[in-house]
Design a protein around this motif. Structure first.
Motif, short mmCIF file in Angstrom:
data_model
loop_
_atom_site.label_atom_id
_atom_site.label_comp_id
_atom_site.label_asym_id
_atom_site.label_seq_id
_atom_site.Cartn_x
_atom_site.Cartn_y
_atom_site.Cartn_z
N GLY B 55 26.09 -14.46 -12.71
CA GLY B 55 25.30 -15.51 -13.35
C GLY B 55 26.19 -16.71 -13.42
O GLY B 55 27.30 -16.70 -12.89
N PRO B 56 25.72 -17.72 -14.11
CA PRO B 56 26.55 -18.91 -14.22
C PRO B 56 27.88 -18.63 -14.92
O PRO B 56 28.80 -19.42 -14.85
CB PRO B 56 25.69 -19.89 -15.02
CG PRO B 56 24.46 -19.17 -15.39
CD PRO B 56 24.42 -17.84 -14.72
N HIS B 57 27.98 -17.47 -15.60
CA HIS B 57 29.23 -17.22 -16.33
C HIS B 57 30.42 -17.06 -15.39
O HIS B 57 31.55 -17.30 -15.78
CB HIS B 57 29.09 -16.03 -17.28
CG HIS B 57 28.58 -14.79 -16.62
ND1 HIS B 57 27.24 -14.54 -16.49
CD2 HIS B 57 29.22 -13.76 -16.04
CE1 HIS B 57 27.08 -13.39 -15.86
NE2 HIS B 57 28.26 -12.90 -15.58
N ASN B 58 30.17 -16.64 -14.14
CA ASN B 58 31.30 -16.59 -13.20
C ASN B 58 31.82 -17.99 -12.92
O ASN B 58 33.03 -18.23 -12.90
CB ASN B 58 30.87 -15.95 -11.88
CG ASN B 58 30.95 -14.43 -11.94
OD1 ASN B 58 31.45 -13.89 -12.92
ND2 ASN B 58 30.48 -13.77 -10.92
N GLY B 59 30.90 -18.90 -12.70
CA GLY B 59 31.30 -20.29 -12.49
C GLY B 59 31.97 -20.85 -13.73
O GLY B 59 32.96 -21.59 -13.64
N ALA B 60 31.45 -20.47 -14.90
CA ALA B 60 32.02 -20.97 -16.15
C ALA B 60 33.47 -20.51 -16.31
O ALA B 60 34.32 -21.26 -16.79
CB ALA B 60 31.17 -20.48 -17.33
N ARG B 61 33.73 -19.30 -15.88
CA ARG B 61 35.12 -18.78 -15.94
C ARG B 61 36.05 -19.62 -15.07
O ARG B 61 37.18 -19.91 -15.43
CB ARG B 61 35.15 -17.33 -15.45
CG ARG B 61 35.08 -16.30 -16.55
CD ARG B 61 35.18 -14.91 -15.93
NE ARG B 61 36.45 -14.69 -15.23
CZ ARG B 61 36.63 -13.80 -14.25
NH1 ARG B 61 35.62 -13.08 -13.84
NH2 ARG B 61 37.80 -13.65 -13.69
N VAL B 62 35.53 -19.96 -13.90
CA VAL B 62 36.33 -20.74 -12.96
C VAL B 62 36.64 -22.12 -13.56
O VAL B 62 37.78 -22.58 -13.53
CB VAL B 62 35.59 -20.89 -11.61
CG1 VAL B 62 36.30 -21.89 -10.71
CG2 VAL B 62 35.47 -19.53 -10.92
N VAL B 63 35.61 -22.74 -14.13
CA VAL B 63 35.80 -24.07 -14.71
C VAL B 63 36.77 -23.99 -15.89
O VAL B 63 37.69 -24.81 -16.02
CB VAL B 63 34.44 -24.66 -15.16
CG1 VAL B 63 34.64 -25.90 -16.02
CG2 VAL B 63 33.58 -24.98 -13.94
N ALA B 64 36.59 -23.00 -16.75
CA ALA B 64 37.45 -22.87 -17.93
C ALA B 64 38.90 -22.69 -17.50
O ALA B 64 39.82 -23.28 -18.10
CB ALA B 64 36.99 -21.68 -18.78
N LYS B 65 39.10 -21.91 -16.46
CA LYS B 65 40.47 -21.70 -15.99
C LYS B 65 41.06 -23.00 -15.43
O LYS B 65 42.24 -23.31 -15.66
CB LYS B 65 40.51 -20.60 -14.93
CG LYS B 65 41.92 -20.20 -14.55
CD LYS B 65 41.97 -18.83 -13.90
CE LYS B 65 43.40 -18.44 -13.57
NZ LYS B 65 44.24 -18.24 -14.77
N ALA B 66 40.23 -23.76 -14.74
CA ALA B 66 40.71 -25.03 -14.19
C ALA B 66 41.07 -26.01 -15.31
O ALA B 66 42.03 -26.77 -15.20
CB ALA B 66 39.64 -25.65 -13.28
N TRP B 67 40.31 -25.97 -16.41
CA TRP B 67 40.63 -26.83 -17.55
C TRP B 67 41.96 -26.42 -18.19
O TRP B 67 42.74 -27.26 -18.63
CB TRP B 67 39.53 -26.75 -18.61
CG TRP B 67 38.28 -27.50 -18.27
CD1 TRP B 67 38.12 -28.45 -17.30
CD2 TRP B 67 37.00 -27.36 -18.90
NE1 TRP B 67 36.82 -28.91 -17.30
CE2 TRP B 67 36.11 -28.26 -18.28
CE3 TRP B 67 36.52 -26.56 -19.95
CZ2 TRP B 67 34.78 -28.39 -18.66
CZ3 TRP B 67 35.20 -26.68 -20.34
CH2 TRP B 67 34.34 -27.59 -19.69
N ALA B 68 42.16 -25.11 -18.24
CA ALA B 68 43.30 -24.59 -19.00
C ALA B 68 44.58 -24.52 -18.16
O ALA B 68 45.68 -24.53 -18.71
CB ALA B 68 42.97 -23.20 -19.56
N ASP B 69 44.43 -24.46 -16.86
CA ASP B 69 45.58 -24.17 -16.01
C ASP B 69 45.67 -25.21 -14.88
O ASP B 69 44.95 -25.12 -13.89
CB ASP B 69 45.37 -22.74 -15.45
CG ASP B 69 46.48 -22.34 -14.47
OD1 ASP B 69 47.28 -23.21 -14.06
OD2 ASP B 69 46.51 -21.15 -14.11
#
Lengths: 130, 210
Positions: B55-69
Motif C-alpha cells: 500500500g502507500p505505506h511502503n512508499g511512506a517508509r521510503v520517504v520517511a527514511k529519505a527525510w531521516a537519512d
C-alpha cells in the motif's frame, strides 16, 4: 488517511465534471478488478509480456473505448484492463476469443444451475450448452 | 427431479448470477489455470498483497527514511530503484523508478497521459482519479489549478514540474519534510506521508494534524 484526502477528492469531484470520487482505498471497486489485476501480474512474472507491451495494449484499448464514447473517467478502467488482458492472451497464443467465449458460456451455465448462496463451480457438463 | 441427489431448492429463479465482467474473469482464470499459466493460490496472494502489504505505506517508509537519512536521500535521488531495493522491497514494476524532490522552489506532480503508469510497488493501486482523463489532461495544461482543486495552494514563486510517466519510467515524489517534525522517528515520520503527497497532488501532513 481518509479524512483530509477524501475531502480533497470531493472538492475535485465538484470541480471537474465526471471526476469520480476517490474513496482513498487501494482502489478496487469490485473483486473481479483485483482478480484481473492479479492475473496480469502473474502473467508478467512468467514473462508472457513486458510492461511496455502491456502499456501499449492497454493504451490502445482505452483509446478505442474513448472513440466508442466511453467517458474514461476511471470507473470503466478495469473493463479496458480486462479487454486488454484478453487481447494479450490471444496475441500470445494462450487462448483465442472463441475459447474465451466457450468458457464464459460454461460459467454462465454453472451460475444458472447453482442455488443462490452456494459456491459456483465449473463442471464438464457446463460446456456445450450455450 | 426424482434423482437421489436432487436439490432441495426447487425455486428455478433461485439460481446464481454472475455479471459479464465476473464471467469473463472466471473464464480467463480457468483457462490460465488449466494451461498452467497461473495458480489460484498465487493470484489470491497477489490480491492480498495489493490490499495489505503493498500500500502507500511502503512508499511512506521510503520517504520517511529519505527525510531521516541524508545518505539514503542522496542515493534515492540518484537511483531510486537501487535505493528502494536496499530496503528489502521486491519491486515488481518499478525497475525504472525515479524520485523527484519537492523544495520551496520546485513542486513536482506526476501524471501519465498514455494510460496510468504508476509505481504500484510503493503506492499500492492507483486511485480512480489518477486514471481519469480529466486529471491526466488538466494536469498537463493547468497543474496549479489541479493542485488548487486538491486544496494545495503554492506560492507563485514555486515552479511546478509535471512528470509524465511512461511504461519504462515511473515517478514518485519526495515531498518536503513538514515543519515541526524534527526529532520524530522514522515510523512517526512515515505516518505523515500520504499517498497524494507522493503523487504530488498533496503535501505531507503536519505533525499532530492526524
Amino acid at each position: 488517511m481518509t479524512d483530509r484526502n477524501s475531502t480533497a477528492a470531493q472538492r475535485v469531484a465538484q470541480a471537474v465534471p465526471g471526476f469520480p470520487i476517490d474513496d482513498n482505498g487501494p482502489v478496487f471497486r469490485e473483486p473481479w478488478e483485483a482478480q484481473a489485476f492479479a492475473m496480469t501480474l502473474a502473467l508478467y512474472d512468467r514473462g508472457l509480456f513486458t510492461w511496455p507491451e502491456w502499456a501499449a495494449l492497454l493504451g490502445a484499448e482505452i483509446k478505442r473505448a474513448r472513440e466508442r464514447g466511453d467517458p474514461d473517467t476511471g470507473e470503466t478502467y478495469y473493463r479496458h484492463w480486462l479487454a486488454a488482458l484478453e487481447r494479450m492472451v490471444a496475441q500470445k497464443g494462450v487462448a483465442d476469443a472463441s475459447t474465451l467465449t466457450r468458457y464464459v458460456e460454461a460459467w454462465d451455465h454453472a451460475a444458472d444451475r447453482t442455488p443462490h448462496g452456494a459456491p459456483i463451480e465449473l463442471r464438464a457438463e457446463d460446456f456445450g450448452r450455450g | 427431479m426424482t434423482t437421489q441427489d436432487h436439490h432441495h431448492d426447487h425455486d428455478h429463479s433461485g439460481g446464481s448470477e454472475l455479471s459479464e465482467m465476473q464471467l469473463r474473469v472466471r473464464a480467463l482464470e480457468t483457462i490460465l489455470t488449466e494451461k498452467g499459466y497461473v495458480e489460484p493460490a498465487a493470484l489470491d496472494a497477489i490480491v492480498e498483497a495489493c490490499e495489505t502489504r503493498i500500500g502507500p505505506h511502503n512508499g511512506a517508509r521510503v520517504v520517511a527514511k529519505a527525510w531521516a537519512d541524508p545518505a539514503f536521500k542522496k542515493a534515492l535521488l540518484e537511483d531510486a530503484s537501487k535505493a528502494v531495493a536496499t530496503l528489502g522491497h521486491l519491486p515488481r514494476v518499478g525497475e525504472h523508478l525515479v524520485a523527484v524532490e519537492n523544495t520551496p522552489q520546485t513542486h513536482n506532480i506526476v501524471v501519465c497521459t498514455l494510460c496510468s503508469c504508476y509505481p504500484w510497488d510503493l503506492l499500492g493501486l492507483p486511485p480512480v482519479w489518477y486514471k481519469s482523463t480529466p486529471y491526466r489532461s488538466r494536469t498537463v495544461k493547468d497543474p496549479r489549478g489541479v493542485l488548487r482543486d486538491f486544496g494545495v495552494t503554492l506560492p507563485d514563486s514555486t515552479e511546478i514540474r509535471v512528470w509524465d510517466s511512461t511504461a519504462e519510467t515511473r515517478f514518485v515524489v519526495l515531498p518536503m519534510r513538514p515543519a515541526g517534525s524534527a526529532g520524530l522517528s522514522e515510523d512517526e515520520l512515515a505516518k505523515l506521508v500520504t499517498r497524494d503527497s507522493m503523487i504530488g497532488t498533496g503535501l505531507a501532513r503536519a505533525p499532530g494534524a492526524a
